[in-house]
Design an enzyme around this catalytic site. Structure first.
Site, short mmCIF file in Angstrom:
data_model
loop_
_atom_site.label_atom_id
_atom_site.label_comp_id
_atom_site.label_asym_id
_atom_site.label_seq_id
_atom_site.Cartn_x
_atom_site.Cartn_y
_atom_site.Cartn_z
N LYS A 10 -0.38 10.19 7.83
CA LYS A 10 0.45 11.29 6.99
C LYS A 10 -0.23 11.60 5.79
CE LYS A 10 1.64 8.19 3.50
NZ LYS A 10 1.27 8.13 2.13
N VAL A 96 -8.20 2.45 6.78
CA VAL A 96 -7.33 1.31 6.40
C VAL A 96 -7.20 1.34 4.82
CG1 VAL A 96 -7.33 -1.38 6.45
CG2 VAL A 96 -7.88 0.00 8.44
N ALA A 97 -5.84 0.99 4.37
CA ALA A 97 -5.70 0.83 3.00
C ALA A 97 -5.97 2.31 2.30
CB ALA A 97 -6.33 -0.19 2.28
N GLY A 103 -1.14 1.33 8.30
CA GLY A 103 -0.19 0.03 8.76
C GLY A 103 1.23 0.50 9.35
N SER A 104 1.71 1.39 8.55
CA SER A 104 3.04 1.88 8.94
C SER A 104 3.19 2.66 10.21
CB SER A 104 3.66 3.00 7.93
OG SER A 104 3.57 2.33 6.36
N ASP A 137 7.51 3.79 4.31
CA ASP A 137 6.58 4.78 5.02
C ASP A 137 6.69 4.76 6.48
OD1 ASP A 137 5.59 5.71 2.50
OD2 ASP A 137 3.49 5.20 2.80
P1 ATP Z 1 0.37 3.44 2.53
O1 ATP Z 1 -0.14 5.01 2.80
O2 ATP Z 1 1.69 3.53 3.34
O3 ATP Z 1 0.74 3.06 1.25
P2 ATP Z 1 -2.09 2.41 3.34
O4 ATP Z 1 -2.67 3.53 4.34
O5 ATP Z 1 -2.99 2.71 1.85
O6 ATP Z 1 -0.58 2.45 3.17
P3 ATP Z 1 -2.60 0.49 5.12
O7 ATP Z 1 -3.73 0.98 5.95
O8 ATP Z 1 -1.27 0.64 5.75
O9 ATP Z 1 -2.57 1.15 3.72
O10 ATP Z 1 -2.99 -0.86 5.04
C1 ATP Z 1 -2.65 -1.58 3.52
C2 ATP Z 1 -2.78 -3.12 3.86
O11 ATP Z 1 -1.67 -3.62 4.89
C3 ATP Z 1 -3.98 -3.38 4.52
O12 ATP Z 1 -5.07 -3.78 3.59
C4 ATP Z 1 -4.00 -4.59 5.23
O13 ATP Z 1 -4.12 -5.68 4.74
C5 ATP Z 1 -2.22 -4.56 5.49
N1 ATP Z 1 -1.94 -4.45 7.14
C6 ATP Z 1 -1.07 -4.86 7.36
N2 ATP Z 1 -0.58 -4.27 8.95
C7 ATP Z 1 -1.83 -3.52 9.30
C8 ATP Z 1 -2.23 -2.67 10.02
N3 ATP Z 1 -1.52 -2.42 11.34
N4 ATP Z 1 -3.09 -1.58 10.00
C9 ATP Z 1 -3.70 -1.81 8.59
N5 ATP Z 1 -3.57 -2.55 7.72
C10 ATP Z 1 -2.63 -3.22 7.74
#
Ligand code: ATP
Length: 297
Positions: A10, A96-97, A103-104, A137
């Site tokens: 998203k 990631v992050a 993760g969501s 999310d």
């Molecule tokens: P958001 O946009 O919802 O704030 P994000 O995209 O910034 O999230 P994610 O990729 O969801 O961040 O990951 C945040 C942290 O969650 C990662 O650093 C990791 O430690 C943890 N995590 C838990 N499950 C997962 C997963 N399935 N994929 C990626 N990270 C995960």
């Protein structure tokens, strides 16, 4: 027998953040748009719950019970009084992050995949309820399209969208933990009264009309200043995208991914090339939205 679910990333076309509540959370007015970058979650019957992950960022994904997809499986199993006995494999393409809800997406994907594998027949309301327990999310990852999230972002109103919006995403090196960005937001706003977060009429009408220049003029992210404060180098990335012809440049969610709204697919390719050549990001990805949410493939 196994079940695979595909789930999109998203981008927040508006992220309005209220002041810190006594419980530490923030009320939000969050306009989500699902875009065509996908993770795939495959579940296969196994002796016990096991998580594996492949993809360029796989080494940064936890494979224990803190993985949001594993937590989703455990919650669904507990709800239906059965064992969470699946092998969960994530094919990860969402940064990631990166503030793109990767993760969501995996949480929503695992939930839908196990619902199909186990034939639980959970209602949409039940699935959305479990999503909301997993994180603010997660419900949107199930629903996709475009939606306004209020409360912590988990109360969703589906929005009509009148066209396609083309984006470029600049993936930064490393992540930016969402709690740290909210912490910086609180610090920057310490001396001011933060207004109630409300959805922007300009954003909603630009989405409804499919009006790209209007959406470009209306994009807003209240976390951007905090993300830039923690990662000042993002300003150069934003400037490269704008210089290469993006109609608008914005930090995606809590960052450090940056998002560039462009006129069309041709402009997207040009902006992506400029970003990749600039050395201000790790990779540039092109995607359009809205796309549908989690779906069994
Ligand atoms: P958001 O946009 O919802 O704030 P994000 O995209 O910034 O999230 P994610 O990729 O969801 O961040 O990951 C945040 C942290 O969650 C990662 O650093 C990791 O430690 C943890 N995590 C838990 N499950 C997962 C997963 N399935 N994929 C990626 N990270 C995960």
């Amino acid at each position: 027998m196994s079940v695979t679910v595909r789930v999109p990333a998203k981008v927040n076309v508006q992220l309005a953040v209220g002041g810190a509540r006594p419980d530490g959370f923030h009320d939000l007015a969050n306009v989500f748009l699902a875009v065509g970058l996908y993770d795939e979650v495959t579940v296969t019957p196994a002796d016990s719950l096991r998580v594996t992950c492949e993809g360029p960022d796989a080494s940064r994904v936890p494979l224990d019970r803190t993985n949001l997809a594993a937590r989703a499986v455990e919650k669904l199993a507990a709800r239906y009084g059965r064992r969470a006995d699946v092998h969960l494999h994530i094919t990860k393409d969402i940064p990631v992050a990166g503030g793109m809800a990767g993760g969501s997406a995996d949480g929503a994907g695992a939930l839908l995949a196990c619902d199909a594998l186990w034939g639980t027949g959970a209602s949409r309301e039940t699935l959305l309820g479990i999503c909301a327990e997993l994180g603010s999310d997660v419900p949107f990852s199930l629903v996709g399209g475009a939606a306004l999230g209020t409360g912590r972002g988990e109360k969703l109103r589906v929005l009509e969208v009148g066209g396609t919006f083309h984006w470029v995403f600049a993936v930064a090196d490393g992540g930016l933990p969402t709690p740290a960005v909210y912490g910086e937001f609180d610090r920057l706003k310490e001396a001011v009264t933060v207004p109630e977060p409300v959805a922007s009429a300009a954003v909603l009408s630009a989405l409804a009309a499919g009006d790209v220049p209007a959406l470009a003029g209306a994009l807003s992210n209240d976390l951007q200043a905090a993300a830039l404060s923690l990662r000042p180098s993002l300003a150069s990335t934003l400037a490269v995208g704008t210089g290469a012809g993006a109609l608008a440049s914005i930090v995606s969610g809590s960052g450090p991914t940056t998002a560039f709204l462009v006129r069309d697919a041709e402009s997207a390719a040009k902006v992506a090339d400029a970003l990749a050549a600039s050395g201000t990001c790790r990779a540039a990805r092109v995607a359009a939205g809205p796309v549908q949410g989690a779906v069994v493939v």
